[in-house]
Design a protein around this motif. Sequence first.
Motif, PDB file in Angstrom:
ATOM      1  N   LYS A   1      -4.025 -11.297  18.018  1.00 61.51           N
ATOM      2  CA  LYS A   1      -2.569 -11.198  18.149  1.00 61.51           C
ATOM      3  C   LYS A   1      -1.880 -12.452  17.638  1.00 61.51           C
ATOM      4  CE  LYS A   1      -2.345  -8.120  22.123  1.00 61.51           C
ATOM      5  NZ  LYS A   1      -1.937  -8.019  23.526  1.00 61.51           N
ATOM      6  N   ALA A   2      -2.484 -13.611  17.885  1.00 62.44           N
ATOM      7  CA  ALA A   2      -1.873 -14.870  17.448  1.00 62.44           C
ATOM      8  C   ALA A   2      -1.719 -14.903  15.936  1.00 62.44           C
ATOM      9  CB  ALA A   2      -2.712 -16.050  17.912  1.00 62.44           C
TER      10      ALA A   2
ATOM     11  N   ARG B   1      -1.625 -12.194  13.950  1.00 62.42           N
ATOM     12  CA  ARG B   1      -0.660 -11.155  13.551  1.00 62.42           C
ATOM     13  C   ARG B   1       0.757 -11.646  13.796  1.00 62.42           C
ATOM     14  NH1 ARG B   1      -4.341  -7.680  16.329  1.00 62.42           N
ATOM     15  NH2 ARG B   1      -2.874  -7.502  18.020  1.00 62.42           N
ATOM     16  N   LEU B   2       0.959 -12.355  14.913  1.00 65.19           N
ATOM     17  CA  LEU B   2       2.284 -12.875  15.238  1.00 65.19           C
ATOM     18  C   LEU B   2       2.741 -13.852  14.160  1.00 65.19           C
ATOM     19  CD1 LEU B   2       4.671 -13.116  17.172  1.00 65.19           C
ATOM     20  CD2 LEU B   2       3.383 -14.878  18.383  1.00 65.19           C
ATOM     21  N   GLU B   3       1.836 -14.717  13.712  1.00 63.49           N
ATOM     22  CA  GLU B   3       2.197 -15.674  12.665  1.00 63.49           C
ATOM     23  C   GLU B   3       2.659 -14.937  11.405  1.00 63.49           C
ATOM     24  OE1 GLU B   3       0.344 -19.189   9.865  1.00 63.49           O
ATOM     25  OE2 GLU B   3      -0.924 -18.292  11.380  1.00 63.49           O
TER      26      GLU B   3
ATOM     27  N   GLU C   1       3.868 -11.931  11.212  1.00 64.64           N
ATOM     28  CA  GLU C   1       5.131 -11.261  11.523  1.00 64.64           C
ATOM     29  C   GLU C   1       6.298 -12.243  11.430  1.00 64.64           C
ATOM     30  OE1 GLU C   1       7.149  -9.582  15.562  1.00 64.64           O
ATOM     31  OE2 GLU C   1       5.079  -9.008  15.185  1.00 64.64           O
ATOM     32  N   ILE C   2       6.120 -13.415  11.977  1.00 61.51           N
ATOM     33  CA  ILE C   2       7.190 -14.421  11.983  1.00 61.51           C
ATOM     34  C   ILE C   2       7.494 -14.898  10.569  1.00 61.51           C
ATOM     35  CG2 ILE C   2       7.789 -16.745  12.753  1.00 61.51           C
ATOM     36  CD1 ILE C   2       6.284 -16.077  15.350  1.00 61.51           C
TER      37      ILE C   2
ATOM     38  N   LYS D   1      14.258 -16.008  12.728  1.00 59.15           N
ATOM     39  CA  LYS D   1      13.315 -16.964  13.304  1.00 59.15           C
ATOM     40  C   LYS D   1      13.980 -17.783  14.399  1.00 59.15           C
ATOM     41  CE  LYS D   1      10.437 -17.406   9.219  1.00 59.15           C
ATOM     42  NZ  LYS D   1      10.048 -18.237   8.087  1.00 59.15           N
TER      43      LYS D   1
ATOM     44  N   TRP E   1      14.342 -15.636  17.446  1.00 57.52           N
ATOM     45  CA  TRP E   1      13.036 -15.475  18.088  1.00 57.52           C
ATOM     46  C   TRP E   1      12.710 -16.715  18.918  1.00 57.52           C
ATOM     47  CZ3 TRP E   1       8.325 -18.009  17.840  1.00 57.52           C
ATOM     48  CH2 TRP E   1       7.234 -17.329  18.381  1.00 57.52           C
TER      49      TRP E   1
ATOM     50  N   ARG F   1      12.201 -17.104  23.053  1.00 60.59           N
ATOM     51  CA  ARG F   1      10.996 -17.726  23.624  1.00 60.59           C
ATOM     52  C   ARG F   1      11.383 -18.859  24.574  1.00 60.59           C
ATOM     53  NH1 ARG F   1       5.622 -16.308  22.622  1.00 60.59           N
ATOM     54  NH2 ARG F   1       5.234 -18.512  22.684  1.00 60.59           N
TER      55      ARG F   1
END
Length: 80
Positions: free
Chosen positions: A47-48, A50-52, A54-55, A63, A66, A70
């Motif tokens: 996930k980490a 994939r998140l990178e 995505e961002i 950004k 987001w 957070r």
Amino acid sequence: MSERSPAVEPPVWHLYLLETAAGALYTGITTDVDRRLAEHAAGRGAKALRLEAEIKRLSPRAKRAWLARRALSAASSAGG
């Protein structure tokens, strides 16, 4: 007399480290290094990672939004 089943070899586990495009290190474990690296390369990894990805696709404005979400989430979970 009973026949004995052939011994089954336990899987061999491999620890691996990946460096993300942002320079962060990701540690993983797998029994099949080639398959796991292919999953990461195809975007089906951690996930980490994939998140990178995505961002990176977000606009600068998105950004910032987001990051603001957070920060609010972290503040509320810390009780502040």
